[in-house]
Design a protein around this motif. Structure first.
Motif, PDB file in Angstrom:
ATOM      1  N   GLU A   6      24.254  40.973  38.110  1.00  0.00           N
ATOM      2  CA  GLU A   6      25.716  41.353  37.807  1.00  0.00           C
ATOM      3  C   GLU A   6      25.730  42.871  38.137  1.00  0.00           C
ATOM      4  O   GLU A   6      24.602  43.381  37.723  1.00  0.00           O
ATOM      5  CB  GLU A   6      26.250  41.202  36.863  1.00  0.00           C
ATOM      6  N   ARG A   7      26.646  43.567  38.583  1.00  0.00           N
ATOM      7  CA  ARG A   7      26.580  44.959  38.852  1.00  0.00           C
ATOM      8  C   ARG A   7      27.997  45.730  38.245  1.00  0.00           C
ATOM      9  O   ARG A   7      28.799  45.001  38.063  1.00  0.00           O
ATOM     10  CB  ARG A   7      26.583  45.394  40.271  1.00  0.00           C
ATOM     11  N   TRP A   8      27.739  47.122  37.720  1.00  0.00           N
ATOM     12  CA  TRP A   8      28.586  47.701  37.126  1.00  0.00           C
ATOM     13  C   TRP A   8      29.746  47.657  37.893  1.00  0.00           C
ATOM     14  O   TRP A   8      30.945  47.761  37.316  1.00  0.00           O
ATOM     15  CB  TRP A   8      28.005  49.168  36.793  1.00  0.00           C
ATOM     16  N   ASP A   9      29.904  47.953  39.211  1.00  0.00           N
ATOM     17  CA  ASP A   9      30.993  47.964  39.949  1.00  0.00           C
ATOM     18  C   ASP A   9      31.626  46.626  40.228  1.00  0.00           C
ATOM     19  O   ASP A   9      32.612  46.415  41.221  1.00  0.00           O
ATOM     20  CB  ASP A   9      30.740  48.782  41.346  1.00  0.00           C
ATOM     21  N   GLY A  10      30.879  45.417  40.042  1.00  0.00           N
ATOM     22  CA  GLY A  10      31.725  44.010  40.110  1.00  0.00           C
ATOM     23  C   GLY A  10      31.095  43.634  41.232  1.00  0.00           C
ATOM     24  O   GLY A  10      31.805  42.691  41.753  1.00  0.00           O
ATOM     25  N   LYS A  11      30.159  43.944  42.151  1.00  0.00           N
ATOM     26  CA  LYS A  11      30.001  43.578  43.268  1.00  0.00           C
ATOM     27  C   LYS A  11      28.409  42.710  43.166  1.00  0.00           C
ATOM     28  O   LYS A  11      28.105  42.458  44.325  1.00  0.00           O
ATOM     29  CB  LYS A  11      29.666  44.740  44.167  1.00  0.00           C
ATOM     30  N   GLY A  12      28.277  42.259  42.196  1.00  0.00           N
ATOM     31  CA  GLY A  12      26.812  41.419  41.868  1.00  0.00           C
ATOM     32  C   GLY A  12      27.299  40.178  41.966  1.00  0.00           C
ATOM     33  O   GLY A  12      28.203  39.479  42.278  1.00  0.00           O
ATOM     34  N   TYR A  13      26.385  39.232  41.496  1.00  0.00           N
ATOM     35  CA  TYR A  13      26.405  37.821  41.618  1.00  0.00           C
ATOM     36  C   TYR A  13      25.962  37.394  40.309  1.00  0.00           C
ATOM     37  O   TYR A  13      25.056  37.820  39.589  1.00  0.00           O
ATOM     38  CB  TYR A  13      25.700  37.210  42.976  1.00  0.00           C
ATOM     39  N   PRO A  14      26.335  36.027  39.968  1.00  0.00           N
ATOM     40  CA  PRO A  14      27.096  34.992  40.543  1.00  0.00           C
ATOM     41  C   PRO A  14      28.575  35.297  40.221  1.00  0.00           C
ATOM     42  O   PRO A  14      29.396  34.583  40.980  1.00  0.00           O
ATOM     43  CB  PRO A  14      26.668  33.723  40.096  1.00  0.00           C
ATOM     44  N   TYR A  15      28.982  36.109  39.343  1.00  0.00           N
ATOM     45  CA  TYR A  15      30.446  35.758  38.912  1.00  0.00           C
ATOM     46  C   TYR A  15      31.290  37.171  39.382  1.00  0.00           C
ATOM     47  O   TYR A  15      32.436  37.211  39.299  1.00  0.00           O
ATOM     48  CB  TYR A  15      30.643  35.700  37.453  1.00  0.00           C
ATOM     49  N   GLY A  16      30.372  38.236  39.775  1.00  0.00           N
ATOM     50  CA  GLY A  16      31.075  39.447  40.126  1.00  0.00           C
ATOM     51  C   GLY A  16      31.744  40.093  38.836  1.00  0.00           C
ATOM     52  O   GLY A  16      32.776  40.796  38.766  1.00  0.00           O
ATOM     53  N   LEU A  17      30.968  40.044  37.815  1.00  0.00           N
ATOM     54  CA  LEU A  17      31.262  40.846  36.579  1.00  0.00           C
ATOM     55  C   LEU A  17      31.187  42.114  36.689  1.00  0.00           C
ATOM     56  O   LEU A  17      30.559  42.584  37.371  1.00  0.00           O
ATOM     57  CB  LEU A  17      30.329  40.332  35.242  1.00  0.00           C
ATOM     58  N   ALA A  18      32.169  42.889  36.077  1.00  0.00           N
ATOM     59  CA  ALA A  18      31.917  44.410  36.193  1.00  0.00           C
ATOM     60  C   ALA A  18      32.000  45.165  34.571  1.00  0.00           C
ATOM     61  O   ALA A  18      32.500  44.426  33.418  1.00  0.00           O
ATOM     62  CB  ALA A  18      33.197  45.131  36.867  1.00  0.00           C
ATOM     63  N   LYS A  19      31.305  46.161  34.512  1.00  0.00           N
ATOM     64  CA  LYS A  19      31.305  47.057  33.344  1.00  0.00           C
ATOM     65  C   LYS A  19      30.718  46.192  32.175  1.00  0.00           C
ATOM     66  O   LYS A  19      29.888  45.731  32.126  1.00  0.00           O
ATOM     67  CB  LYS A  19      32.721  47.825  33.346  1.00  0.00           C
ATOM     68  N   GLU A  20      31.654  46.471  31.006  1.00  0.00           N
ATOM     69  CA  GLU A  20      31.137  45.886  29.727  1.00  0.00           C
ATOM     70  C   GLU A  20      31.484  44.407  29.757  1.00  0.00           C
ATOM     71  O   GLU A  20      30.980  43.780  28.653  1.00  0.00           O
ATOM     72  CB  GLU A  20      32.173  46.561  28.662  1.00  0.00           C
ATOM     73  N   GLU A  21      32.013  43.700  30.953  1.00  0.00           N
ATOM     74  CA  GLU A  21      31.850  42.185  30.950  1.00  0.00           C
ATOM     75  C   GLU A  21      30.576  41.864  30.814  1.00  0.00           C
ATOM     76  O   GLU A  21      30.153  40.530  30.743  1.00  0.00           O
ATOM     77  CB  GLU A  21      32.739  41.883  32.050  1.00  0.00           C
ATOM     78  N   ILE A  22      29.665  42.488  31.631  1.00  0.00           N
ATOM     79  CA  ILE A  22      28.359  42.080  31.460  1.00  0.00           C
ATOM     80  C   ILE A  22      27.602  42.546  30.349  1.00  0.00           C
ATOM     81  O   ILE A  22      27.752  43.817  29.620  1.00  0.00           O
ATOM     82  CB  ILE A  22      27.455  43.132  32.673  1.00  0.00           C
ATOM     83  N   PRO A  23      26.882  41.729  29.498  1.00  0.00           N
ATOM     84  CA  PRO A  23      26.413  41.760  28.172  1.00  0.00           C
ATOM     85  C   PRO A  23      25.521  43.057  28.191  1.00  0.00           C
ATOM     86  O   PRO A  23      24.532  43.269  29.348  1.00  0.00           O
ATOM     87  CB  PRO A  23      25.593  40.786  27.798  1.00  0.00           C
ATOM     88  N   PHE A  24      25.322  43.641  27.180  1.00  0.00           N
ATOM     89  CA  PHE A  24      24.398  44.966  27.198  1.00  0.00           C
ATOM     90  C   PHE A  24      22.998  44.792  27.743  1.00  0.00           C
ATOM     91  O   PHE A  24      22.480  45.458  28.349  1.00  0.00           O
ATOM     92  CB  PHE A  24      24.534  45.544  25.995  1.00  0.00           C
ATOM     93  N   LEU A  25      22.383  43.844  26.960  1.00  0.00           N
ATOM     94  CA  LEU A  25      21.006  43.277  27.248  1.00  0.00           C
ATOM     95  C   LEU A  25      20.997  42.954  28.923  1.00  0.00           C
ATOM     96  O   LEU A  25      19.738  43.202  29.335  1.00  0.00           O
ATOM     97  CB  LEU A  25      20.462  42.481  26.470  1.00  0.00           C
ATOM     98  N   SER A  26      21.865  42.293  29.495  1.00  0.00           N
ATOM     99  CA  SER A  26      21.761  42.070  30.947  1.00  0.00           C
ATOM    100  C   SER A  26      21.666  43.394  31.749  1.00  0.00           C
ATOM    101  O   SER A  26      21.181  43.337  32.739  1.00  0.00           O
ATOM    102  CB  SER A  26      22.729  41.082  31.191  1.00  0.00           C
ATOM    103  N   ARG A  27      22.531  44.321  31.231  1.00  0.00           N
ATOM    104  CA  ARG A  27      22.482  45.482  32.103  1.00  0.00           C
ATOM    105  C   ARG A  27      21.339  46.100  31.969  1.00  0.00           C
ATOM    106  O   ARG A  27      21.015  46.842  32.998  1.00  0.00           O
ATOM    107  CB  ARG A  27      23.763  46.475  31.441  1.00  0.00           C
ATOM    108  N   LEU A  28      20.668  46.321  30.965  1.00  0.00           N
ATOM    109  CA  LEU A  28      19.623  46.879  30.547  1.00  0.00           C
ATOM    110  C   LEU A  28      18.327  46.193  31.377  1.00  0.00           C
ATOM    111  O   LEU A  28      17.624  46.687  32.236  1.00  0.00           O
ATOM    112  CB  LEU A  28      19.041  46.913  29.268  1.00  0.00           C
ATOM    113  N   LEU A  29      18.461  44.695  31.303  1.00  0.00           N
ATOM    114  CA  LEU A  29      17.342  44.008  32.110  1.00  0.00           C
ATOM    115  C   LEU A  29      17.704  44.189  33.764  1.00  0.00           C
ATOM    116  O   LEU A  29      16.557  44.422  34.290  1.00  0.00           O
ATOM    117  CB  LEU A  29      17.433  42.543  31.864  1.00  0.00           C
ATOM    118  N   GLY A  30      18.821  44.444  34.077  1.00  0.00           N
ATOM    119  CA  GLY A  30      19.164  44.377  35.692  1.00  0.00           C
ATOM    120  C   GLY A  30      18.389  45.864  36.095  1.00  0.00           C
ATOM    121  O   GLY A  30      18.089  45.907  36.961  1.00  0.00           O
ATOM    122  N   LEU A  31      18.280  46.855  35.204  1.00  0.00           N
ATOM    123  CA  LEU A  31      17.925  48.120  35.656  1.00  0.00           C
ATOM    124  C   LEU A  31      16.270  48.137  35.628  1.00  0.00           C
ATOM    125  O   LEU A  31      15.816  48.409  36.621  1.00  0.00           O
ATOM    126  CB  LEU A  31      18.271  49.131  34.428  1.00  0.00           C
TER     127      LEU A  31
END
Length: 199
Positions: A113-138
């Motif tokens: 998932e991406r901060w801007d909502g353009k990721g997959y599989p659900y197109g979540l954005a910003k804090e909708e994405i769990p913190f650890l998932s944001r860290l892992l994505g980076l």
């Protein structure tokens, strides 16, 4: 980790290594980068442990992807890419079915998932994405850029820095990305992370 879950974890990692050695090594390197960064951020030992297990298994869904697609050296067709994009869903299903916690299973589900909502599989954005998932994505993206691949040269540290900087606030959580860039600027960063790539 309880003995029963540890046995499940070992079985899944073995299956991943047999199906896709490149992804197996990638997962190990992503994990080290993610845990180093989490320690830099001051995350608790408990959070780092969840991150470690989830990061090791974040690409486990690829065991359900056709090997010809996983090992293709050239550019993927649109149809092949759509198949690859299913691996987070497969991974979540595998981890849930094997008794891993929701927090760990969600690391597999949300790491693209991406901060801007353009990721997959659900197109979540910003804090909708769990913190650890944001860290892992980076960490996942950093390894993908700088790791060894048979089909391209790895990015230099400067190129990776510039790519993360360019995608701050779009692909990446801006606060996390700025912290990662600050970490990259430290004298010991390159030697610390370079050890991750020694085989």
């Amino acid at each position: 980790m309880k003995q029963e879950l540890y046995c499940v974890f070992c079985k899944l990692m073995r299956e991943l290594g047999e199906k896709d050695p490149l992804t197996f090594h990638h997962s190990n390197r992503v994990t080290k980068i993610a845990v180093f960064f989490a320690k830099e951020l001051g995350l608790s030992k408990n959070e780092r442990k969840k991150l470690e297990v989830g990061a090791l298994l974040h690409d486990i869904g690829k065991i359900k992807i056709d090997g010809d697609i996983l090992n293709k050296n050239g550019k993927l067709t649109d149809e092949e890419y759509e198949q690859i994009k299913k691996h987070p869903l497969y991974g979540f299903e595998i981890l849930e079915n094997n008794g891993l916690s929701d927090e760990i299973s969600q690391l597999a589900l949300f790491h693209h998932e991406r901060w801007d909502g353009k990721g997959y599989p659900y197109g979540l954005a910003k804090e909708e994405i769990p913190f650890l998932s944001r860290l892992l994505g980076l960490a996942d993206t950093f390894e993908a850029m700088t790791g060894l691949r048979p089909y391209r040269k790895p990015f230099t540290w400067k190129e990776a820095y510039e790519e993360i900087e360019r995608n701050t606030g779009t692909q990446f959580d801006p606060t996390l990305a700025k912290e990662f860039l600050r970490w990259m600027e430290k004298k010991d960063f390159e030697s610390t992370v370079q050890s991750v790539f020694v085989r």
